[in-house]
Motif scaffolding. Sequence first.
Motif, PDB file in Angstrom:
ATOM      1  N   MET A   8       0.831  -1.212   0.000  1.00  0.00           N
ATOM      2  CA  MET A   8       0.000   0.000   0.000  1.00  0.00           C
ATOM      3  C   MET A   8       0.858   1.253   0.000  1.00  0.00           C
ATOM      4  N   THR A   9       1.883   1.247   0.806  1.00  0.00           N
ATOM      5  CA  THR A   9       2.796   2.390   0.851  1.00  0.00           C
ATOM      6  C   THR A   9       3.401   2.638  -0.522  1.00  0.00           C
ATOM      7  N   MET A  10       3.765   1.578  -1.187  1.00  0.00           N
ATOM      8  CA  MET A  10       4.346   1.709  -2.527  1.00  0.00           C
ATOM      9  C   MET A  10       3.347   2.336  -3.496  1.00  0.00           C
ATOM     10  N   VAL A  11       2.101   1.828  -3.420  1.00  0.00           N
ATOM     11  CA  VAL A  11       1.059   2.368  -4.322  1.00  0.00           C
ATOM     12  C   VAL A  11       0.868   3.849  -4.080  1.00  0.00           C
ATOM     13  N   MET A  12       0.806   4.249  -2.814  1.00  0.00           N
ATOM     14  CA  MET A  12       0.644   5.659  -2.482  1.00  0.00           C
ATOM     15  C   MET A  12       1.791   6.489  -3.023  1.00  0.00           C
ATOM     16  N   LEU A  13       2.974   5.990  -2.837  1.00  0.00           N
ATOM     17  CA  LEU A  13       4.164   6.715  -3.320  1.00  0.00           C
ATOM     18  C   LEU A  13       4.126   6.891  -4.832  1.00  0.00           C
ATOM     19  N   ILE A  14       3.791   5.811  -5.505  1.00  0.00           N
ATOM     20  CA  ILE A  14       3.751   5.850  -6.982  1.00  0.00           C
ATOM     21  C   ILE A  14       2.683   6.841  -7.459  1.00  0.00           C
ATOM     22  N   SER A  15       1.501   6.796  -6.820  1.00  0.00           N
ATOM     23  CA  SER A  15       0.413   7.702  -7.208  1.00  0.00           C
ATOM     24  C   SER A  15       0.822   9.156  -7.042  1.00  0.00           C
ATOM     25  N   SER A  16       1.384   9.456  -5.884  1.00  0.00           N
ATOM     26  CA  SER A  16       1.799  10.842  -5.614  1.00  0.00           C
ATOM     27  C   SER A  16       2.813  11.307  -6.639  1.00  0.00           C
ATOM     28  N   THR A  17       3.775  10.434  -6.917  1.00  0.00           N
ATOM     29  CA  THR A  17       4.820  10.790  -7.890  1.00  0.00           C
ATOM     30  C   THR A  17       4.207  11.051  -9.259  1.00  0.00           C
ATOM     31  N   THR A  18       3.183  10.256  -9.617  1.00  0.00           N
ATOM     32  CA  THR A  18       2.537  10.427 -10.911  1.00  0.00           C
ATOM     33  C   THR A  18       1.882  11.798 -11.019  1.00  0.00           C
ATOM     34  N   ILE A  19       1.201  12.196  -9.948  1.00  0.00           N
ATOM     35  CA  ILE A  19       0.527  13.515  -9.963  1.00  0.00           C
ATOM     36  C   ILE A  19       1.549  14.619 -10.175  1.00  0.00           C
ATOM     37  N   VAL A  20       2.613  14.550  -9.381  1.00  0.00           N
ATOM     38  CA  VAL A  20       3.652  15.582  -9.484  1.00  0.00           C
ATOM     39  C   VAL A  20       4.241  15.599 -10.894  1.00  0.00           C
ATOM     40  N   ALA A  21       4.492  14.405 -11.414  1.00  0.00           N
ATOM     41  CA  ALA A  21       5.091  14.315 -12.750  1.00  0.00           C
ATOM     42  C   ALA A  21       4.167  14.895 -13.813  1.00  0.00           C
ATOM     43  N   GLN A  22       2.862  14.584 -13.686  1.00  0.00           N
ATOM     44  CA  GLN A  22       1.902  15.103 -14.664  1.00  0.00           C
ATOM     45  C   GLN A  22       1.875  16.620 -14.659  1.00  0.00           C
ATOM     46  N   ASN A  23       1.881  17.180 -13.467  1.00  0.00           N
ATOM     47  CA  ASN A  23       1.842  18.644 -13.368  1.00  0.00           C
ATOM     48  C   ASN A  23       3.111  19.287 -13.898  1.00  0.00           C
ATOM     49  N   GLN A  24       4.223  18.576 -13.722  1.00  0.00           N
ATOM     50  CA  GLN A  24       5.481  19.147 -14.214  1.00  0.00           C
ATOM     51  C   GLN A  24       5.603  19.020 -15.725  1.00  0.00           C
ATOM     52  N   LEU A  25       4.938  18.017 -16.287  1.00  0.00           N
ATOM     53  CA  LEU A  25       5.034  17.826 -17.727  1.00  0.00           C
ATOM     54  C   LEU A  25       4.206  18.837 -18.518  1.00  0.00           C
ATOM     55  N   ARG A  26       3.188  19.438 -17.887  1.00  0.00           N
ATOM     56  CA  ARG A  26       2.298  20.307 -18.645  1.00  0.00           C
ATOM     57  C   ARG A  26       2.293  21.756 -18.173  1.00  0.00           C
TER      58      ARG A  26
ATOM     59  N   MET B   1      -1.956  -2.549  14.930  1.00  0.00           N
ATOM     60  CA  MET B   1      -1.632  -2.920  13.551  1.00  0.00           C
ATOM     61  C   MET B   1      -2.824  -2.694  12.614  1.00  0.00           C
ATOM     62  N   LYS B   2      -3.999  -3.097  13.141  1.00  0.00           N
ATOM     63  CA  LYS B   2      -5.205  -2.927  12.328  1.00  0.00           C
ATOM     64  C   LYS B   2      -5.456  -1.443  12.060  1.00  0.00           C
ATOM     65  N   LYS B   3      -5.176  -0.664  13.079  1.00  0.00           N
ATOM     66  CA  LYS B   3      -5.360   0.782  12.968  1.00  0.00           C
ATOM     67  C   LYS B   3      -4.498   1.338  11.832  1.00  0.00           C
ATOM     68  N   ASP B   4      -3.258   0.872  11.796  1.00  0.00           N
ATOM     69  CA  ASP B   4      -2.326   1.330  10.757  1.00  0.00           C
ATOM     70  C   ASP B   4      -2.866   1.007   9.374  1.00  0.00           C
ATOM     71  N   ILE B   5      -3.412  -0.218   9.258  1.00  0.00           N
ATOM     72  CA  ILE B   5      -3.927  -0.645   7.946  1.00  0.00           C
ATOM     73  C   ILE B   5      -5.101   0.231   7.521  1.00  0.00           C
ATOM     74  N   VAL B   6      -5.988   0.512   8.486  1.00  0.00           N
ATOM     75  CA  VAL B   6      -7.145   1.361   8.166  1.00  0.00           C
ATOM     76  C   VAL B   6      -6.662   2.741   7.713  1.00  0.00           C
ATOM     77  N   ILE B   7      -5.736   3.321   8.439  1.00  0.00           N
ATOM     78  CA  ILE B   7      -5.212   4.656   8.089  1.00  0.00           C
ATOM     79  C   ILE B   7      -4.603   4.619   6.697  1.00  0.00           C
ATOM     80  N   LEU B   8      -3.827   3.571   6.450  1.00  0.00           N
ATOM     81  CA  LEU B   8      -3.192   3.455   5.137  1.00  0.00           C
ATOM     82  C   LEU B   8      -4.234   3.299   4.018  1.00  0.00           C
ATOM     83  N   LEU B   9      -5.276   2.512   4.329  1.00  0.00           N
ATOM     84  CA  LEU B   9      -6.339   2.323   3.332  1.00  0.00           C
ATOM     85  C   LEU B   9      -7.034   3.638   3.009  1.00  0.00           C
ATOM     86  N   VAL B  10      -7.329   4.419   4.059  1.00  0.00           N
ATOM     87  CA  VAL B  10      -7.972   5.728   3.853  1.00  0.00           C
ATOM     88  C   VAL B  10      -7.059   6.630   3.030  1.00  0.00           C
ATOM     89  N   GLY B  11      -5.781   6.618   3.391  1.00  0.00           N
ATOM     90  CA  GLY B  11      -4.801   7.416   2.641  1.00  0.00           C
ATOM     91  C   GLY B  11      -4.746   7.018   1.186  1.00  0.00           C
TER      92      GLY B  11
END
Lengths: 170, 156
Positions: A8-26, B1-11
Amino acid sequence: MRKIILMMTMVMLISSTTIVAQNQLRPKENRIRSAVVMTSKDVGRSRIMVKDGIRISREKTYVVQQQLKRLQSNLDGLTPEQLMLIKKSIQEIRIYQEGSDAYLGRITDYNGRIRKAREDKDYETLIQVYNEILVLQKHRIERLDRYNSLMDRLIKGLSNIGGSDGDFTS
Amino acid sequence: MKKDIVILLVGLLLTMLLVVGCKERQVTKVMDVTINGITGEEVTADDQKESEKIEPKEATSTSEEETITQYESVENSNEPEAPSTKASELDEPSNEVIDEKKETVIIAKSENMEDIDERALMLKELDELLEDVLTTLDAVEEDDLSDDNMFDEGGD
């Protein structure tokens, strides 16, 4: 569980980077679109000014026409100054009319060009066309102002005939 | 741990919404950009001043020539005769003018017929010119961009 969190952290990071990249490209496209919007807004403002000028011109012209009707029944009451004013006004209005014809039908001609430029997303052309329209509109506003001043002079100069000396324009 | 997952999911959800929202709307910010700024240059105060100056490319086509007005020609041609004799010599449209003049003369009850004729003609000429102006104003009003050709924020 850790794997899920990591993913999930990876997905978030990738998404954020994509937004920034899109804005910088245009940045250029955003800038030019903003410029088009601004120029179009200027044209919109000028349109309102032209319409107001036309409305005022009509009102003042009707007032002068009413005064002329009154004068028809009191021709002896016209002073030499008023006669001079009428004579001069006739010449000025005639010159004004000659100039008007040269600028008619010019703005509607731009409709096709604008439509095509919008379809092609040719923003440079759009800005250029809007600027050309602005020049025409500015010219019209100036001409209408001049005509309105002329009408004001006539209204004022002819108002002491036929018992009317109030403000006709209100 | 569950709390972290929920926060991450919302994010994660918020981030995805942001991405989708940006893509669909293509929001256009109104920035202070002049035509010079399109090239990617920074906008300076001088540039802004220049962009505000819109000089007309074409000069007003006003004729400086003296206009020979109708009343002047009448003034030169009129002899101090009764209006009825003049009317018989002129063609049909002029007859109407003379008829109106005769009517005006009666209302004015003036002895100076020539002056009254001239004044009536001047007023008539001015009135006709004003009618022409009104027609031109209608044409100017119609000569305008269509509303859908105005470029709005978020458009196109």
